[in-house]
Enzyme design. Sequence first.
Site, PDB file in Angstrom:
ATOM      1  N   HIS A  28      46.329  -5.113  32.350  1.00 36.54           N
ATOM      2  CA  HIS A  28      45.940  -3.758  31.949  1.00 36.54           C
ATOM      3  C   HIS A  28      46.016  -3.599  30.427  1.00 36.54           C
ATOM      4  CE1 HIS A  28      45.987   0.747  32.698  1.00 36.54           C
ATOM      5  NE2 HIS A  28      46.408   0.671  31.446  1.00 36.54           N
ATOM      6  N   GLU A  29      47.186  -3.917  29.866  1.00 36.42           N
ATOM      7  CA  GLU A  29      47.356  -3.747  28.424  1.00 36.42           C
ATOM      8  C   GLU A  29      46.482  -4.713  27.628  1.00 36.42           C
ATOM      9  OE1 GLU A  29      48.628  -1.184  27.444  1.00 36.42           O
ATOM     10  OE2 GLU A  29      49.755  -0.584  29.218  1.00 36.42           O
TER      11      GLU A  29
ATOM     12  N   HIS B 166      43.198  -3.037  26.980  1.00 40.10           N
ATOM     13  CA  HIS B 166      43.248  -2.142  25.818  1.00 40.10           C
ATOM     14  C   HIS B 166      43.219  -2.941  24.512  1.00 40.10           C
ATOM     15  CE1 HIS B 166      43.884   1.585  27.935  1.00 40.10           C
ATOM     16  NE2 HIS B 166      44.986   1.164  28.516  1.00 40.10           N
TER      17      HIS B 166
ATOM     18  N   HIS C 195      39.844  -4.348  23.764  1.00 40.34           N
ATOM     19  CA  HIS C 195      38.942  -3.260  23.389  1.00 40.34           C
ATOM     20  C   HIS C 195      39.137  -2.929  21.908  1.00 40.34           C
ATOM     21  CE1 HIS C 195      37.123   0.859  24.827  1.00 40.34           C
ATOM     22  NE2 HIS C 195      36.442   0.314  23.834  1.00 40.34           N
TER      23      HIS C 195
END
Length: 644
Positions: free
Chosen positions: A418-419, A422, A425
Amino acid sequence: MRTLVALLCLAFAVSTSAAPARTGPSKPAPASKPSAADPEALRWDLSPLYPSDAAWTEHKSALAKRVAEFRERHEGKLASSGKALADALVQLAELRMQHERLFAYAMMRSDGDLKAARPRELRQEAERLGVELEAATSFVRPEVLAVEGARVQAFQKEEPRLAAFDFFLADLLRWKPHTLTAREERIVAQAGELAGAAPAVHGVLTNADIPWPTVRLSTGEQIRLDPAGYQRARTAASPADREKVFRAFFGAVKTYERTLGAALDAQVKAHRFEKDVRGFRSSLESSLFGANLPPAVYHQLLADVNRSLPTLHRYLALRQRMLGLKALRYEDLYAPLVKDVDQRYTPAEGVALTLEAVAPLGAPYVDALRAALDDRWTDFLPRPGKRSGAYSMGVYAVHPYQLLNYNGQWEDVSTLAHEAGHTMHSALAAKAQPFAKYDYPTFVAEVASTLNENLLLHRVLDRTKDDATRLFLLGRHLETLRTTLFRQTMFAEFELAAHERAEKGQALSGEALSALYLDLVRKYYGHDQGICRVDAAYGVEWASVPHFFHYDFYVFQYATSLVASTSLAKTLREEATAGGTAARDRYLAMLAAGGSRYAIDLLKDAGVDMTTSAPFTAAMEEMNRVMDDMEALLARGGRTRAAR
């Protein structure tokens, strides 16, 4: 600046009466550096930001001086020429970029050791400088808006440096009806510090002042029911223990219902101030305007979820069956559906599995992520004094950083993926965009992260044949869909109702908020239909949700992001199997676009139209497919009992 990302870290477990031995999701061969044998390799390296606190202090002093000089140097001159406008915008971007770097270091120093005083002081100093920066530069918006549009366009043609600010200038014109005079903008910027009162009160109460109770479970374990302890204890296997935990925790919250109601009322008043002073019709419109999101998108999500409550109720019936309960209660929503898989992952194994899962995003993406995880961008392990939870934070001038509290369980691997979404991105946007256009909108912020989680889940499902492990993974995914699509939307409906009540002049006492929340939670969970009983004592749950106090109309974006990422991930997986790249390239282009376009347009270009119900309908189809698969596994494996 991409700040904290809240995660729902929910543990689920697996067992069937006829299940084979639990091997868990199979492990990939470790292919990266993080190793418990080298503790420093598992901590982030902040030296690329600043080599020491002394260097940070020196930079802060220099930056504060430049901030103080900005108004005198540029105010009243922006309309004189393209050069003058470019000079101001370039320096403004530089000041904000340097403050982002300053704040990131202070925040991560503090989060690394919350017990130490000096890191907290650094953060407070950085926050204060941020307020000063906004006040010192508040004249820019109204002064640029005072220039005729044709003149601004002429400036852009004559001054190449303004190309980096084309989206900023176009978006600025959209703000013209809601922008004040330079003096008024400065006052509003200074008043922004007052808006921090409600989250500060909530934070002090919940983290320091409320005397949280301690309960003894039937296992003999004693747990202090602060928010973290409650989240752990509510998963207790015993129904009697779960009831004891809920009643003790919400009983403690209820004691402060009036105070927390006053705090939330103050936060809503701050939002109303912003709405009124800028001339918006509602607090919702005011909040969404910055991202150019029409309020219809918010209302559409509420409508889509409310019409899909039968899908939620199907899941609740499945949960009741799997737990073997005569009746389902609100206290039973976090009990593990099935026993946990017997599997642990070292940090190196978690990294390797994450890299394998994101292979559909292409070799350059995988290689860049591998390099980031090797190069100490991440603080992996928990330790005394370290902040709990997880987040990724972009720092344009250096690179993103990640905080984890990795314990080696399956959900920790999922959090890593998940992290990492980020982080990639932020990294791709920073590489492709100037600072003025790299900060991506919140509406797309959770797409990259939840897409990576989806890829991880399906990669492991594809190679897992063990029924018990598959049931574990499917159950975890199903609960993520429940908590994100339904629970977060319920929060969003509560937030909207509270603001609308205040805008009608109605009171927002703690008691009134609890009554409002109770009606909503009972509607969502089918209390009146006998699907899930919700005791009246739990109406005060709103007071334990930090997002209501820290943000305005934020939580709905968890739901919309998961809807978008579920659709995109399915397309990417199918395309990778077929050997195509078009959808992948569109998705990566969206990440690299950063904040150069509005979120709705970015997602459309990536292949998801969030102005329609189609993506949500697809998410509900996946949720029902998961339940179909789980019911088939249960039929094949016999009765599945809850973890004990």
